[in-house]
Write a protein that holds these residues in place. Structure first.
Motif, PDB file in Angstrom:
ATOM      1  N   VAL B  10       1.126  -1.420  -0.006  1.00 12.22           N
ATOM      2  CA  VAL B  10       0.429   0.079  -0.486  1.00 12.22           C
ATOM      3  C   VAL B  10       0.463   1.014   0.391  1.00 12.22           C
ATOM      4  O   VAL B  10       0.474   2.332  -0.513  1.00 12.22           O
ATOM      5  CB  VAL B  10      -1.104  -0.042   1.088  1.00 12.22           C
ATOM      6  CG1 VAL B  10      -1.535   1.422   1.264  1.00 12.22           C
ATOM      7  CG2 VAL B  10      -2.165  -1.262   1.212  1.00 12.22           C
ATOM      8  N   GLU B  14       0.634   3.874  -3.174  1.00 17.41           N
ATOM      9  CA  GLU B  14       0.295   5.393  -3.265  1.00 17.41           C
ATOM     10  C   GLU B  14       1.815   6.328  -3.467  1.00 17.41           C
ATOM     11  O   GLU B  14       1.784   7.110  -3.472  1.00 17.41           O
ATOM     12  CB  GLU B  14      -0.071   5.409  -1.588  1.00 17.41           C
ATOM     13  CG  GLU B  14      -1.893   4.777  -0.960  1.00 17.41           C
ATOM     14  CD  GLU B  14      -2.129   4.745   0.377  1.00 17.41           C
ATOM     15  OE1 GLU B  14      -2.847   4.950   1.219  1.00 17.41           O
ATOM     16  OE2 GLU B  14      -1.249   5.787   1.421  1.00 17.41           O
ATOM     17  N   GLU B  15       2.738   5.852  -2.755  1.00 18.44           N
ATOM     18  CA  GLU B  15       3.682   6.741  -2.919  1.00 18.44           C
ATOM     19  C   GLU B  15       4.482   6.645  -4.704  1.00 18.44           C
ATOM     20  O   GLU B  15       5.264   7.484  -5.170  1.00 18.44           O
ATOM     21  CB  GLU B  15       4.409   6.933  -1.834  1.00 18.44           C
ATOM     22  CG  GLU B  15       5.023   7.214  -1.157  1.00 18.44           C
ATOM     23  CD  GLU B  15       5.018   7.633  -0.010  1.00 18.44           C
ATOM     24  OE1 GLU B  15       4.911   9.219  -1.360  1.00 18.44           O
ATOM     25  OE2 GLU B  15       4.123   8.520   0.549  1.00 18.44           O
ATOM     26  N   LEU B  65      -5.069  -2.591  -4.158  1.00 18.02           N
ATOM     27  CA  LEU B  65      -4.534  -2.296  -3.334  1.00 18.02           C
ATOM     28  C   LEU B  65      -6.204  -1.700  -2.474  1.00 18.02           C
ATOM     29  O   LEU B  65      -5.964  -1.352  -1.615  1.00 18.02           O
ATOM     30  CB  LEU B  65      -4.273  -0.502  -4.212  1.00 18.02           C
ATOM     31  CG  LEU B  65      -4.524   0.456  -3.658  1.00 18.02           C
ATOM     32  CD1 LEU B  65      -3.563   0.690  -1.847  1.00 18.02           C
ATOM     33  CD2 LEU B  65      -4.312   1.781  -4.736  1.00 18.02           C
ATOM     34  N   ARG B  69      -6.494  -2.055   1.462  1.00 16.36           N
ATOM     35  CA  ARG B  69      -6.891  -0.741   2.061  1.00 16.36           C
ATOM     36  C   ARG B  69      -8.363  -1.272   3.465  1.00 16.36           C
ATOM     37  O   ARG B  69      -8.105  -1.207   4.228  1.00 16.36           O
ATOM     38  CB  ARG B  69      -7.406  -0.347   1.242  1.00 16.36           C
ATOM     39  CG  ARG B  69      -6.098   0.981   1.006  1.00 16.36           C
ATOM     40  CD  ARG B  69      -6.868   2.325   0.064  1.00 16.36           C
ATOM     41  NE  ARG B  69      -6.029   3.154   0.005  1.00 16.36           N
ATOM     42  CZ  ARG B  69      -5.672   3.716  -1.087  1.00 16.36           C
ATOM     43  NH1 ARG B  69      -6.581   3.899  -2.383  1.00 16.36           N
ATOM     44  NH2 ARG B  69      -4.555   4.433  -1.835  1.00 16.36           N
TER      45      ARG B  69
END
Lengths: 279, 279
Positions: B10, B14-15, B65, B69
């Motif tokens: 994750v 996200e990055e 992803l 989450r």
DNA sequence: AATGTTTACGCATAGCGTAAGCATG
DNA sequence: CATGCTTACGCTATGCGTAAACATT
């Protein structure tokens, strides 16, 4: 919060016995004991009341068990759904012989939908369907009520009366109809779907049953009497078994279930095909 | 499926940058790179398309992803809810200054309910409320639409018109009403709640805002113009700021949210108190 | 006494960091 | 040629197993 201690916790909570839980997990008892203690320390909550000969869940443990099952299912689901995203294909979980002939119609109706993608049927055992959906191994399932709805949405596919499966020589086998009370089953007068389900689960577990033909074989031998949806009886006639309507039994409710958060067009199309556009 | 590789995944997703993700995780880049490769091997799916200078999610990665989450939130929730089960107490997450005076009434109404247990208010930052509920740190939250409903049920608490917050010297500050288009905000004609929300998030992120008074201070200085629910304006008058009705702005919808699977009497009572028995 | 949880101790391995390699913009 | 992902290598520490202690039925 890590996943392994939670898996260990669930095993202990289900077995209520560290030794058996350790065997199930494929480890020895000491590391399991320590893992649970570490988890309790991390949470700042005692999870089990234990003496040397008894293990019981505390209130905090009861909450954790429920939440841990949800979380571990979601973890499994993440893996399975990502794996299956590589070549998208719908999987419908069905218990063998449970559809009573509806399955073909559902699949045909689905294939006609513009949103249809390739579909496969995953046959599974008693009570596994909902779990397969929760764990992401299937996209939808056909399940008879009652079952655990946690995390699932459901639509009704079919409601039908029950028949009793009796050996042909049984005193009631020639009757036009029988009442639940006459069958000698361990029920009080107005039997609920939940009671009936517990009874069926009991049969399945006691005899180690894996499919319908085993049940019918046992009925034929006079080993047991049980209730089935009428369509199942019609579809699987058997010389030594008579099916007799049971008007006061709760009707069999077949539902299609899918993950609550699903926004898949393909799943929606399948639900439409199964539930007959009842929306 | 273990939780740590998922957390790592994750962070990278996200990055979209292994180095930054590693920093965020407090580890160095090499073990992160290996963990992702191991995860890809375990799943049998490529999760990222990477060149030496770019990282992008594959379709399988996109699915993972979203699912990761959910799973990681559920894992957090298991821990928090078990911890909080030790001494049961309801926690309501509220963004400071967002209730416009409704909070007191809700708490008072709740206290009168026979199912009430001790309750605490957890103040939190912009857009954190829903997440706190999903992760089990709160039992319910007051949130303005739009927000991510994943895993949550919601009831409407209040719907009210918006006002524009303008510096007193602003040409429009003395008007009886203004249209969204007149405010010079980057919107096309009929502004949607989603657009408005993205704009607000942009303001909060650009200025590093933590509460309402900071926004009002910036409005007073002429640094920005923004829209607020009318009750918030009434409750927080400020000499240098004028509030002007904006009839064509989407109304502000305040909702109370709680975990979908919750069967808690106490939560239900709180929802009743907040939503005013609209069931 | 027997069963089952826990503590003590030693070991294997999963996972991290540093350093260097290599591909791309 | 500089940025950033990856491979190589050595180490730390988490987590396991065996053995034995302890408590309860």
């Amino acid at each position: 919060m890590e996943s392994r201690p939670l898996r260990y916790f669930v095993a202990v909570a289900e077995e209520l016995n560290f030794t058996r839980a350790a065997e199930r997990l494929g480890i020895s008892a000491p590391p399991l004991s320590r893992a649970i203690r570490a988890l309790e320390a991390e949470l700042g909550a005692v999870l089990f009341e234990r003496t040397t000969h008894s293990v019981a869940l505390t209130p905090a443990g009861t909450v954790l068990l429920e939440q841990a099952r949800i979380a571990l299912d979601a973890l499994d689901a993440a893996g399975h759904r990502a794996r299956r995203a590589v070549e998208p294909k719908l999987v419908l979980a069905v218990k063998a012989d449970s559809g009573g002939g509806l399955l073909e119609g559902i699949l045909a109706g689905y294939a006609a939908d513009p949103a249809a993608v390739p579909i496969g049927v995953r046959l599974c055992g008693w009570g596994e369907q909902a779990s397969l959906v929760r764990r992401g191994e299937a996209d939808a399932a056909l399940v008879h009520e009652p079952f655990d709805h946690t995390g699932l949405d459901a639509e009704t596919v079919a409601v039908e009366p029950c028949v009793a499966a009796l050996p042909v020589g049984h005193p009631l086998a020639a009757r036009e109809a029988v009442a639940v009370a006459e069958l000698g089953l361990p029920f009080s007068a107005p039997v609920s779907a939940a009671e009936l389900h517990r009874f069926q689960v009991g049969i399945v577990e006691r005899h180690g049953i894996r499919d319908l033909s085993q049940i019918l074989a046992l009925v034929e031998l006079g080993e047991l009497v049980t209730l089935l949806p009428v369509s199942v009886g019609e579809r699987y006639p058997r010389p030594g078994v008579a099916y007799v309507p049971v008007p006061d039994a709760p009707p069999a409710v077949l539902r299609i279930v899918w993950p609550r958060e699903s926004r898949s067009r393909a799943v929606a199309a399948l639900v439409r095909a199964a539930a007959g556009r009842r929306d």
